[in-house]
Write an enzyme that holds these catalytic residues in place. Structure first.
Site, PDB file in Angstrom:
ATOM      1  N   GLU A 187       0.706   2.710 -21.833  1.00  0.00           N
ATOM      2  CA  GLU A 187      -0.529   2.509 -21.065  1.00  0.00           C
ATOM      3  C   GLU A 187      -1.269   3.840 -20.929  1.00  0.00           C
ATOM      4  O   GLU A 187      -2.451   3.945 -21.220  1.00  0.00           O
ATOM      5  CB  GLU A 187      -0.197   1.962 -19.670  1.00  0.00           C
TER       6      GLU A 187
ATOM      7  N   GLU B  18      -0.522  10.806  -6.804  1.00  0.00           N
ATOM      8  CA  GLU B  18       0.719  11.381  -6.240  1.00  0.00           C
ATOM      9  C   GLU B  18       1.876  11.139  -7.208  1.00  0.00           C
ATOM     10  O   GLU B  18       2.686  12.036  -7.478  1.00  0.00           O
ATOM     11  CB  GLU B  18       1.030  10.750  -4.872  1.00  0.00           C
TER      12      GLU B  18
HETATM   13  C1  LIG Z   1      -8.476  -1.097 -10.886  1.00  0.00           C
HETATM   14  C2  LIG Z   1      -6.998  -1.388 -10.815  1.00  0.00           C
HETATM   15  C3  LIG Z   1      -6.412  -2.162 -11.799  1.00  0.00           C
HETATM   16  C4  LIG Z   1      -5.044  -2.459 -11.745  1.00  0.00           C
HETATM   17  N1  LIG Z   1      -4.509  -3.265 -12.701  1.00  0.00           N
HETATM   18  C5  LIG Z   1      -3.192  -3.613 -12.617  1.00  0.00           C
HETATM   19  C6  LIG Z   1      -2.622  -4.524 -13.556  1.00  0.00           C
HETATM   20  O1  LIG Z   1      -3.296  -5.004 -14.472  1.00  0.00           O
HETATM   21  N2  LIG Z   1      -1.334  -4.875 -13.399  1.00  0.00           N
HETATM   22  C7  LIG Z   1      -0.553  -4.378 -12.400  1.00  0.00           C
HETATM   23  O2  LIG Z   1       0.626  -4.726 -12.335  1.00  0.00           O
HETATM   24  N3  LIG Z   1      -1.055  -3.515 -11.486  1.00  0.00           N
HETATM   25  C8  LIG Z   1      -2.365  -3.134 -11.571  1.00  0.00           C
HETATM   26  N4  LIG Z   1      -2.900  -2.284 -10.628  1.00  0.00           N
HETATM   27  C9  LIG Z   1      -2.067  -1.873  -9.507  1.00  0.00           C
HETATM   28  C10 LIG Z   1      -1.623  -0.423  -9.554  1.00  0.00           C
HETATM   29  O3  LIG Z   1      -0.698  -0.231 -10.603  1.00  0.00           O
HETATM   30  C11 LIG Z   1      -1.003  -0.107  -8.171  1.00  0.00           C
HETATM   31  O4  LIG Z   1      -2.029  -0.235  -7.218  1.00  0.00           O
HETATM   32  C12 LIG Z   1      -0.431   1.284  -8.144  1.00  0.00           C
HETATM   33  O5  LIG Z   1       0.719   1.350  -8.932  1.00  0.00           O
HETATM   34  C13 LIG Z   1      -0.076   1.721  -6.705  1.00  0.00           C
HETATM   35  O6  LIG Z   1       0.703   0.766  -6.073  1.00  0.00           O
HETATM   36  P1  LIG Z   1       0.319   0.222  -4.600  1.00  0.00           P
HETATM   37  O7  LIG Z   1      -1.112  -0.179  -4.630  1.00  0.00           O
HETATM   38  O8  LIG Z   1       1.327  -0.789  -4.213  1.00  0.00           O
HETATM   39  O9  LIG Z   1       0.414   1.495  -3.658  1.00  0.00           O
HETATM   40  P2  LIG Z   1       1.760   2.123  -3.062  1.00  0.00           P
HETATM   41  O10 LIG Z   1       2.775   2.272  -4.135  1.00  0.00           O
HETATM   42  O11 LIG Z   1       2.151   1.345  -1.846  1.00  0.00           O
HETATM   43  O12 LIG Z   1       1.258   3.554  -2.659  1.00  0.00           O
HETATM   44  C14 LIG Z   1       0.519   3.803  -1.438  1.00  0.00           C
HETATM   45  C15 LIG Z   1       0.292   5.310  -1.347  1.00  0.00           C
HETATM   46  O13 LIG Z   1       1.563   5.990  -1.246  1.00  0.00           O
HETATM   47  C16 LIG Z   1       1.680   6.962  -2.273  1.00  0.00           C
HETATM   48  N5  LIG Z   1       3.073   7.024  -2.743  1.00  0.00           N
HETATM   49  C17 LIG Z   1       3.868   5.982  -3.073  1.00  0.00           C
HETATM   50  N6  LIG Z   1       5.069   6.419  -3.508  1.00  0.00           N
HETATM   51  C18 LIG Z   1       5.028   7.768  -3.456  1.00  0.00           C
HETATM   52  C19 LIG Z   1       5.961   8.809  -3.792  1.00  0.00           C
HETATM   53  N7  LIG Z   1       7.185   8.527  -4.271  1.00  0.00           N
HETATM   54  N8  LIG Z   1       5.569  10.094  -3.640  1.00  0.00           N
HETATM   55  C20 LIG Z   1       4.311  10.392  -3.162  1.00  0.00           C
HETATM   56  N9  LIG Z   1       3.402   9.452  -2.817  1.00  0.00           N
HETATM   57  C21 LIG Z   1       3.750   8.161  -2.979  1.00  0.00           C
HETATM   58  C22 LIG Z   1       0.762   6.491  -3.381  1.00  0.00           C
HETATM   59  O14 LIG Z   1       0.352   7.559  -4.215  1.00  0.00           O
HETATM   60  C23 LIG Z   1      -0.395   5.891  -2.595  1.00  0.00           C
HETATM   61  O15 LIG Z   1      -1.286   6.895  -2.181  1.00  0.00           O
HETATM   62  C24 LIG Z   1      -4.255  -1.960 -10.666  1.00  0.00           C
HETATM   63  C25 LIG Z   1      -4.852  -1.157  -9.686  1.00  0.00           C
HETATM   64  C26 LIG Z   1      -6.204  -0.883  -9.749  1.00  0.00           C
HETATM   65  C27 LIG Z   1      -6.814  -0.023  -8.670  1.00  0.00           C
END
Ligand SMILES: Cc1cc2nc3c(=O)[nH]c(=O)nc-3n(C[C@H](O)[C@H](O)[C@H](O)COP(=O)(O)OP(=O)(O)OC[C@H]3O[C@@H](n4cnc5c(N)ncnc54)[C@H](O)[C@@H]3O)c2cc1C
Length: 381
Positions: free
Chosen positions: A244, A364
């Protein structure tokens, strides 16, 4: 690292430019290619790219690809971006599902799925993220239970781009809740038209619905749709995620270059103080840094043949630079930014770029990857 095109690369670049001049309709130039707007013209444009051999340039020839070196893929992405051509509708199939099937799939799976990815007949989506599992993919809770020789899937995915158009989904499931972390996941190919699959679009800040929730209620999946072995879903998913980010690099720097040139046009003829001039110059420098960083990731890819953690550097750099660029453009527009000009390019960029530091790995998470796996620093935890 060679910074200039070899004669053979220069010839390929000329060929792509000539093809674009002949085949890219004027009304598609500059059309934003997000999933929401795509359907009719996106399929037709993608089919054309496929027929020209540009859909999967680096896939091995035996699977219908072009067998070309990664440098050609970089050139193609640069030229598509410069011509402001829309992307391919099958971006997830070509960039993620296909490469994963090539690495981990059986011969039967390769011959069933790859040709229809190439022809844009079947569209794919990625079902990784869940309401309680995004960055921490190993925490997925969507269950796949083996019952009477098939998997029965129950659960919910979220933020799934293209799911509203998709025929197939690459799905990471929890198949063995008692297994140690990283060992109880199974990677499935799920038919999006199967009974029990429900897609609900989510509207983004741009007002468009590019991604979706997917609900699975007793969805039956044949065992032949497992990629890799049951329980090996984590390793297979890592292959997908590496591809990706690797697939993004040159497309991102090409699109960023187009945006920077538009910024220069916007700035031309305006009264600029030194502070604004400095920020415009910094944006230009960021573009150059992004290009060279891409070349570094490309060199590594050409040496090893498999995308590595270096691809996280350009993604991180681009996503933050793109947000700064959108903000700067709106500042240059000043009060004019309140009304959209033409197609509202800058307003759209400002809103859409909020997601850039979240999608394909948050900043992050990418900083952790760069620190630990590129720079070799000690683990954060
Ligand atoms: C436009 C868009 C398209 C997307 N398309 C897809 C798709 O097609 N398929 C799919 O499966 N997903 C998709 N996503 C989802 C995306 O992969 C997730 O939103 C992303 O991986 C973050 O997960 P979360 O939203 O659950 O945030 P969380 O993982 O809950 O994170 C919340 C915050 O905590 C921070 N954080 C979490 N863990 C840590 C760590 N270990 N150390 C430091 N900071 C940390 C993160 O950086 C973030 O700021 C998409 C997202 C967007 C915005």
């Amino acid at each position: 690292m060679q910074l200039r095109d070899s004669p053979e690369e220069a010839a390929f670049r000329d060929e792509v430019r000539a093809w674009l001049a002949d085949n890219l309709p004027d009304d598609l130039r500059g059309r934003r290619g997000g999933a929401a707007r795509f359907e009719a013209w996106g399929r037709e444009w993608s089919r054309k790219l496929g027929e020209a051999g540009y859909a999967a340039l680096t896939w091995p020839k035996e699977y219908g690809g072009g067998g070309a070196p990664y440098s050609h893929q970089a050139i193609l992405l640069e030229e598509l971006a410069k011509a402001q051509a829309p992307g391919h509708i099958g971006v997830i199939g070509l960039g993620m599902a296909g490469p994963t099937i090539i690495v981990h799939g059986t011969d039967e799976q390769k011959s069933r799925y790859l040709p229809k990815i190439l022809s844009a007949e079947e569209i794919w989506c990625q079902g990784f993220s869940e309401p309680g599992a995004g960055s921490d993919l190993a925490s997925v809770r969507t269950r796949a239970e083996l019952r009477d020789g098939r998997y029965v899937v129950n659960g919910q995915k979220v933020w799934s781009s293209y799911a509203h158009l998709a025929d197939w989904c690459i799905l990471v499931t929890l198949s063995d809740p008692d297994a140690p972390r990283y060992k109880g996941l199974t990677y499935l190919l799920v038919d999006m038209h199967a009974p029990g699959v429900e897609v609900r679009p989510l509207t983004q800040i741009t007002g468009e619905a590019e991604f979706n929730e997917i609900f699975f209620a007793d969805v039956e999946v044949p065992v032949g749709n497992v990629i890799g072995e049951p329980g090996q879903g984590w390793q297979v998913a890592m292959t997908t995620l590496m591809h990706e980010r690797a697939a993004l690099g040159f497309a991102l720097s090409g699109a960023f270059e187009v945006a920077v040139r538009k910024l220069l046009e916007l700035a031309g003829g305006r009264e600029l103080d030194d502070r604004l001039r400095d920020r415009i110059a910094e944006t230009w420098i960021e573009l150059q840094a992004l290009k060279w960083t891409n070349y570094r990731a490309l060199t590594r890819l050409m040496e090893t043949g498999a995308p590595g953690p270096e691809a996280s550097v350009p993604k991180l750099h681009w996503s933050e630079a793109n947000q700064r660029l959108g903000k700067l453009a709106l500042e240059l527009l000043g009060p004019e930014a309140q009304v959209t000009d033409g197609d509202g390019y800058w307003q759209w960029l400002q809103l859409r770029s909020r997601g850039n530091t979240i999608e394909a790995g948050t900043s992050e998470i990418l900083r952790n990857i760069v620190a630990e796996r590129v720079l070799g620093l000690p683990k954060g935890r």
